[in-house]
Scaffold this motif. Structure first.
Motif, PDB file in Angstrom:
ATOM      1  N   VAL A 268     101.306   1.504 -22.109  1.00  0.00           N
ATOM      2  CA  VAL A 268     102.536   2.162 -21.656  1.00  0.00           C
ATOM      3  C   VAL A 268     102.802   1.840 -20.194  1.00  0.00           C
ATOM      4  CG1 VAL A 268     102.387   4.039 -23.334  1.00  0.00           C
ATOM      5  CG2 VAL A 268     101.312   4.315 -21.111  1.00  0.00           C
ATOM      6  N   SER A 269     104.057   1.927 -19.813  1.00  0.00           N
ATOM      7  CA  SER A 269     104.452   1.644 -18.430  1.00  0.00           C
ATOM      8  C   SER A 269     103.945   2.740 -17.494  1.00  0.00           C
ATOM      9  CB  SER A 269     105.975   1.565 -18.330  1.00  0.00           C
ATOM     10  OG  SER A 269     106.535   2.842 -18.583  1.00  0.00           O
ATOM     11  N   GLN A 270     104.010   2.452 -16.217  1.00  0.00           N
ATOM     12  CA  GLN A 270     103.576   3.436 -15.222  1.00  0.00           C
ATOM     13  C   GLN A 270     104.438   4.697 -15.299  1.00  0.00           C
ATOM     14  OE1 GLN A 270     102.280   2.214 -11.303  1.00  0.00           O
ATOM     15  NE2 GLN A 270     103.715   3.652 -10.395  1.00  0.00           N
ATOM     16  N   GLU A 271     105.726   4.528 -15.505  1.00  0.00           N
ATOM     17  CA  GLU A 271     106.626   5.679 -15.592  1.00  0.00           C
ATOM     18  C   GLU A 271     106.267   6.563 -16.789  1.00  0.00           C
ATOM     19  OE1 GLU A 271     107.707   2.490 -15.151  1.00  0.00           O
ATOM     20  OE2 GLU A 271     108.183   2.733 -13.032  1.00  0.00           O
ATOM     21  N   ARG A 272     105.989   5.928 -17.933  1.00  0.00           N
ATOM     22  CA  ARG A 272     105.629   6.689 -19.138  1.00  0.00           C
ATOM     23  C   ARG A 272     104.274   7.370 -18.939  1.00  0.00           C
ATOM     24  NH1 ARG A 272     106.258  10.079 -22.797  1.00  0.00           N
ATOM     25  NH2 ARG A 272     105.397   9.658 -24.825  1.00  0.00           N
ATOM     26  N   ALA A 273     103.323   6.687 -18.322  1.00  0.00           N
ATOM     27  CA  ALA A 273     102.003   7.274 -18.055  1.00  0.00           C
ATOM     28  C   ALA A 273     102.144   8.489 -17.142  1.00  0.00           C
ATOM     29  CB  ALA A 273     101.080   6.238 -17.426  1.00  0.00           C
ATOM     30  N   MET A 274     102.980   8.375 -16.133  1.00  0.00           N
ATOM     31  CA  MET A 274     103.205   9.489 -15.219  1.00  0.00           C
ATOM     32  C   MET A 274     103.858  10.666 -15.950  1.00  0.00           C
ATOM     33  SD  MET A 274     104.405   7.409 -11.808  1.00  0.00           S
ATOM     34  CE  MET A 274     104.813   8.864 -10.859  1.00  0.00           C
ATOM     35  N   GLU A 275     104.755  10.348 -16.872  1.00  0.00           N
ATOM     36  CA  GLU A 275     105.411  11.395 -17.655  1.00  0.00           C
ATOM     37  C   GLU A 275     104.413  12.120 -18.553  1.00  0.00           C
ATOM     38  OE1 GLU A 275     108.528  11.415 -21.353  1.00  0.00           O
ATOM     39  OE2 GLU A 275     108.901   9.980 -19.741  1.00  0.00           O
ATOM     40  N   ILE A 276     103.553  11.369 -19.221  1.00  0.00           N
ATOM     41  CA  ILE A 276     102.547  11.969 -20.112  1.00  0.00           C
ATOM     42  C   ILE A 276     101.591  12.859 -19.319  1.00  0.00           C
ATOM     43  CG2 ILE A 276     100.589  11.478 -21.641  1.00  0.00           C
ATOM     44  CD1 ILE A 276     102.080   8.851 -22.396  1.00  0.00           C
ATOM     45  N   LEU A 277     101.168  12.372 -18.164  1.00  0.00           N
ATOM     46  CA  LEU A 277     100.219  13.111 -17.328  1.00  0.00           C
ATOM     47  C   LEU A 277     100.885  14.197 -16.482  1.00  0.00           C
ATOM     48  CD1 LEU A 277      98.128  10.053 -16.162  1.00  0.00           C
ATOM     49  CD2 LEU A 277      97.293  11.932 -17.589  1.00  0.00           C
ATOM     50  N   ASN A 278     102.202  14.219 -16.489  1.00  0.00           N
ATOM     51  CA  ASN A 278     102.966  15.158 -15.676  1.00  0.00           C
ATOM     52  C   ASN A 278     102.628  14.983 -14.192  1.00  0.00           C
ATOM     53  OD1 ASN A 278     104.920  17.081 -15.270  1.00  0.00           O
ATOM     54  ND2 ASN A 278     103.510  18.797 -15.476  1.00  0.00           N
TER      55      ASN A 278
ATOM     56  N   SER B 120     103.663  11.736  -8.350  1.00  0.00           N
ATOM     57  CA  SER B 120     103.376  10.807  -7.269  1.00  0.00           C
ATOM     58  C   SER B 120     102.715   9.527  -7.783  1.00  0.00           C
ATOM     59  CB  SER B 120     102.446  11.493  -6.260  1.00  0.00           C
ATOM     60  OG  SER B 120     101.899  10.569  -5.374  1.00  0.00           O
ATOM     61  N   ARG B 121     103.190   8.392  -7.295  1.00  0.00           N
ATOM     62  CA  ARG B 121     102.571   7.110  -7.663  1.00  0.00           C
ATOM     63  C   ARG B 121     101.151   7.022  -7.070  1.00  0.00           C
ATOM     64  NH1 ARG B 121     106.096   3.050  -9.631  1.00  0.00           N
ATOM     65  NH2 ARG B 121     108.240   3.773  -9.683  1.00  0.00           N
ATOM     66  N   THR B 122     100.936   7.707  -5.968  1.00  0.00           N
ATOM     67  CA  THR B 122      99.616   7.722  -5.343  1.00  0.00           C
ATOM     68  C   THR B 122      98.596   8.382  -6.257  1.00  0.00           C
ATOM     69  OG1 THR B 122     100.701   7.895  -3.191  1.00  0.00           O
ATOM     70  CG2 THR B 122      98.355   8.393  -3.275  1.00  0.00           C
ATOM     71  N   THR B 123      99.007   9.448  -6.927  1.00  0.00           N
ATOM     72  CA  THR B 123      98.090  10.157  -7.821  1.00  0.00           C
ATOM     73  C   THR B 123      97.678   9.280  -8.994  1.00  0.00           C
ATOM     74  OG1 THR B 123      99.116  12.255  -7.224  1.00  0.00           O
ATOM     75  CG2 THR B 123      97.795  12.221  -9.235  1.00  0.00           C
TER      76      THR B 123
END
Length: 89
Positions: free
Chosen positions: A34-44, A47-50
């Motif tokens: 999955v893309s970074q955006e989708r991964a960030m969405e799943i993980l809620n 921040s890109r740093t996180t």
């Protein structure tokens, strides 16, 4: 209008079967990477740093097919969430 009566056991068995089929269908539609955006969405995560910190510490697996493209392993994300799940009493 028709009314269908089921015994408790038959009803719960039917519900489990329907839920199982829905889960199968969702997993078939889910991609491995999955893309970074989708991964960030799943993980809620906002921040890109996180998400980079999770990647750098090895908490979640990733692949970098090109210099500026980073893809995250869906199963690794779900495993991370499961290991940090808090059980209720």
């Amino acid at each position: 209008m028709e009314v269908i009566c089921l015994h408790d056991e038959a009803f719960y068995q039917l519900v489990e079967e329907v839920v199982g089929r829905i889960k199968e269908k969702q997993q078939l539609n889910q991609e491995k990477w999955v893309s970074q955006e989708r991964a960030m969405e799943i993980l809620n995560v906002k921040s890109r740093t996180t998400i980079q910190k999770l990647r750098d510490t090895g908490a979640i697996s990733y692949s970098q097919p090109q210099k500026k493209i980073i893809l995250y392993d869906y199963d690794s994300i779900m495993s991370y969430l499961e290991t940090h799940r808090k059980s209720i009493f």
